[in-house]
Design an enzyme around this catalytic site. Structure first.
Site, PDB file in Angstrom:
ATOM      1  N   HIS A 158       0.848  -1.155  -0.158  1.00 57.22           N
ATOM      2  CA  HIS A 158      -0.027  -0.091  -0.059  1.00 57.22           C
ATOM      3  C   HIS A 158       0.925   1.292   0.144  1.00 57.22           C
ATOM      4  O   HIS A 158       0.361   2.430   0.482  1.00 57.22           O
ATOM      5  CB  HIS A 158      -0.906   0.053   1.191  1.00 57.22           C
ATOM      6  CG  HIS A 158      -1.550  -1.330   1.433  1.00 57.22           C
ATOM      7  ND1 HIS A 158      -2.875  -1.435   1.034  1.00 57.22           N
ATOM      8  CD2 HIS A 158      -1.402  -2.402   2.132  1.00 57.22           C
ATOM      9  CE1 HIS A 158      -3.381  -2.517   1.330  1.00 57.22           C
ATOM     10  NE2 HIS A 158      -2.262  -3.378   2.054  1.00 57.22           N
ATOM     11  N   SER A 279      14.101  22.480 -15.600  1.00 56.64           N
ATOM     12  CA  SER A 279      12.895  23.166 -15.910  1.00 56.64           C
ATOM     13  C   SER A 279      13.168  24.410 -16.295  1.00 56.64           C
ATOM     14  O   SER A 279      14.095  25.150 -15.875  1.00 56.64           O
ATOM     15  CB  SER A 279      12.134  23.347 -14.325  1.00 56.64           C
ATOM     16  OG  SER A 279      11.350  24.456 -14.476  1.00 56.64           O
ATOM     17  N   LYS A 285      15.308  22.117 -10.370  1.00 55.55           N
ATOM     18  CA  LYS A 285      14.672  20.913 -11.007  1.00 55.55           C
ATOM     19  C   LYS A 285      15.410  19.915 -11.570  1.00 55.55           C
ATOM     20  O   LYS A 285      16.297  20.472 -12.326  1.00 55.55           O
ATOM     21  CB  LYS A 285      13.521  21.440 -11.804  1.00 55.55           C
ATOM     22  CG  LYS A 285      12.175  22.030 -11.010  1.00 55.55           C
ATOM     23  CD  LYS A 285      11.581  20.898 -10.167  1.00 55.55           C
ATOM     24  CE  LYS A 285      10.327  20.398 -10.984  1.00 55.55           C
ATOM     25  NZ  LYS A 285       9.178  19.639 -10.393  1.00 55.55           N
ATOM     26  N   GLU A 292       9.557   8.791 -16.716  1.00 57.57           N
ATOM     27  CA  GLU A 292       7.916   9.524 -16.878  1.00 57.57           C
ATOM     28  C   GLU A 292       7.463   8.988 -18.389  1.00 57.57           C
ATOM     29  O   GLU A 292       6.192   8.813 -18.445  1.00 57.57           O
ATOM     30  CB  GLU A 292       8.221  10.760 -16.987  1.00 57.57           C
ATOM     31  CG  GLU A 292       8.005  11.485 -15.381  1.00 57.57           C
ATOM     32  CD  GLU A 292       8.085  12.895 -15.167  1.00 57.57           C
ATOM     33  OE1 GLU A 292       7.148  13.587 -14.588  1.00 57.57           O
ATOM     34  OE2 GLU A 292       9.127  13.456 -15.553  1.00 57.57           O
TER      35      GLU A 292
END
Ligand code: ARG
Length: 458
Positions: A158, A279, A285, A292
């Site tokens: 979980h 970024s 970043k 992704e």
């Protein structure tokens, strides 16, 4: 004009320009040129051997096809939309080049069995290529697993801390998945590797062809047993798309974990700069673009499976033009899966593991609570009661903002008189991991054996 078409005989009107573009597949099926030529050479040789066409014609056809192959590979072949697909582009060029003999090539054959042949030839090589990429990824995982036999991490259920495990054990779970993916692809070769040529348009042919001889030349261990099925069947492509979807499902789970692990909240791993981007506004970043994108591309691979399943749904036998829609999803999935596997293997090789923060997290979140319960069981308490005792100890720790490892012996004994000094050895992260010494468990010894077994090809 209809006269230019290889099938123009019964037509009096030229094809509408847009219809021509709409129905053509050459833009995407040109990638089958090599298979198409290989299949035609084998077919021509068989026609010659059987005395169906003159042997001199066979020589001209083979020579002509090889020179077309050279032109295509040199980028000197003009593919024509008017000639619809790769089969007619090549055949028409052959006839222009060698005349009469070229026009004999299509004897006893249809584009319906021809296209089925080309796809099978193409796919069987790509399946082998994909299993090779899976091997590279498995190897990268084994190297990381070997390097992380003393790296502890929290195992999750979980996504909540469950029990400590070895990071190597977690990596080896993916090795299992990718090995099964390989197994599925290997197995599918049995069904891909069957020669459909000889089915003709749908019913077979009137010529005394030798299908076994064609199969032998093209390295097919079997031939299709029903001509209708041979030209209608795209199960093998669907099976591949399904197997590829499962590969992507595994990659997407792994991607998701890499993304979570590289957040500043987790800091378990660092992906090398080459696999991340920055970024344009936030200077701090470093985004995990590669995992992704792999996670994102899973969607298109599933989509390709659904697309072909839907195309094939309810199609009457035998060939229908709908089936021309098989190629784009197939090619797209092949390219996507190969790209994802290749980039993943490199990314895993270069991944840096933050042993300290992973190890620290392995000991947090009451990860050794089960070990304390097991300890009490060994002291004679039934498991359910032990579970209850440790649950109370955890609640006490939560209330006092401390960890199980910080409890004193006196505090422990508040919960059970069976607890003794040896409690402190049983619930360290290392003891917890190594206590799970069962086949398939996370104990170091078991993980080492697993790595060795996979390395030895088991
Ligand atoms: N381009 C076609 C395809 O990919 C080849 C087979 C065409 N056969 C036909 N009867 N129109 O499916």
């Amino acid at each position: 004009m209809s006269k230019d078409k290889l099938w123009g005989g019964r037509f009096t009107q030229p094809t509408d320009k847009f219809v021509e573009e709409f129905t053509a597949s050459i833009d995407f099926d040109k990638r089958l040129y090599h298979q198409d030529i290989r299949g035609s050479v084998a077919h021509a040789r068989m026609l010659g051997k059987q005395g169906i066409i003159p042997l001199e014609d066979v020589e001209q056809i083979v020579h002509g096809l090889h020179s077309i192959l050279g032109q295509i590979e040199a980028g000197h072949f003009d593919f024509s939309i008017a000639l619809e697909d790769i089969h007619m582009n090549i055949e028409s060029r052959l006839s222009t080049a060698i005349g009469e003999a070229g026009k004999r090539l299509h004897t006893g054959r249809s584009r319906n069995d021809q296209v089925a042949l080309d796809i099978r030839l193409y796919l069987r090589d790509e399946v082998v290529a994909i299993t090779t990429y899976l091997d590279l990824l498995i190897d990268a995982l084994l190297v990381q697993a070997e390097d992380n036999l003393d790296t502890y991490m929290p195992g999750f259920t979980h996504l909540q801390t469950a029990q400590p495990i070895l990071f190597a054990h977690h990596l080896m779970a993916y090795v299992e998945m990718f090995k099964r993916d390989k197994g599925r692809l290997d197995d599918s070769l049995k069904r891909i590797n069957v020669l459909p040529l000889g089915a003709g348009a749908l019913a077979g042919t009137t010529f005394p062809i030798d299908r076994e001889y064609v199969a032998e030349q093209l390295g097919f261990p079997a031939i299709t047993r029903n001509s209708l099925d041979a030209v209608s069947d795209r199960d093998f492509a669907l099976e591949f798309l399904s197997n590829a979807s499962i590969v992507m499902m595994h990659l997407s789970r792994f991607s998701e974990e890499l993304i979570i692990w590289s957040t500043s909240a987790f800091q378990f791993i660092e992906l090398s700069d080459g696999f991340c981007t920055g970024s344009s506004i936030m200077p701090q970043k470093k985004n995990p673009d590669v995992p992704e994108l792999v996670r994102g591309k899973t969607g298109r691979v599933y989509g390709n499976l659904m697309a072909l399943l839907t195309t094939m749904k309810a199609l009457p036998l035998a060939y229908n033009k709908d089936m021309q829609e098989d190629k784009e999803p197939l090619f797209d999935t092949i390219d996507t899966v190969k790209g994802c596997l290749k980039i993943f293997a490199d990314m895993i090789r270069e991944m840096r593991v933050n042993t300290d923060s992973m190890g620290r997290a392995a000991g947090q979140g009451f990860s050794t609570a089960t070990d304390v319960a097991d300890y009490l069981v060994r002291k004679g308490l039934p498991f359910r009661d032990a579970h209850e005792v440790v649950g109370k100890a955890v609640a006490y720790c939560v209330e006092n903002q401390m960890d199980l490892s910080e409890l004193s012996l006196t505090e422990w004994q508040l919960f059970s008189g069976r607890i003794d000094r040896d409690i402190f050895e049983c619930c360290t992260v290392e003891a917890s991991v190594n206590a799970r010494n069962v086949p398939g468990g996370t104990a170091r010894e078991r993980v080492v054996n697993e790595i060795n077994a996979v390395r030895a090809g088991n």
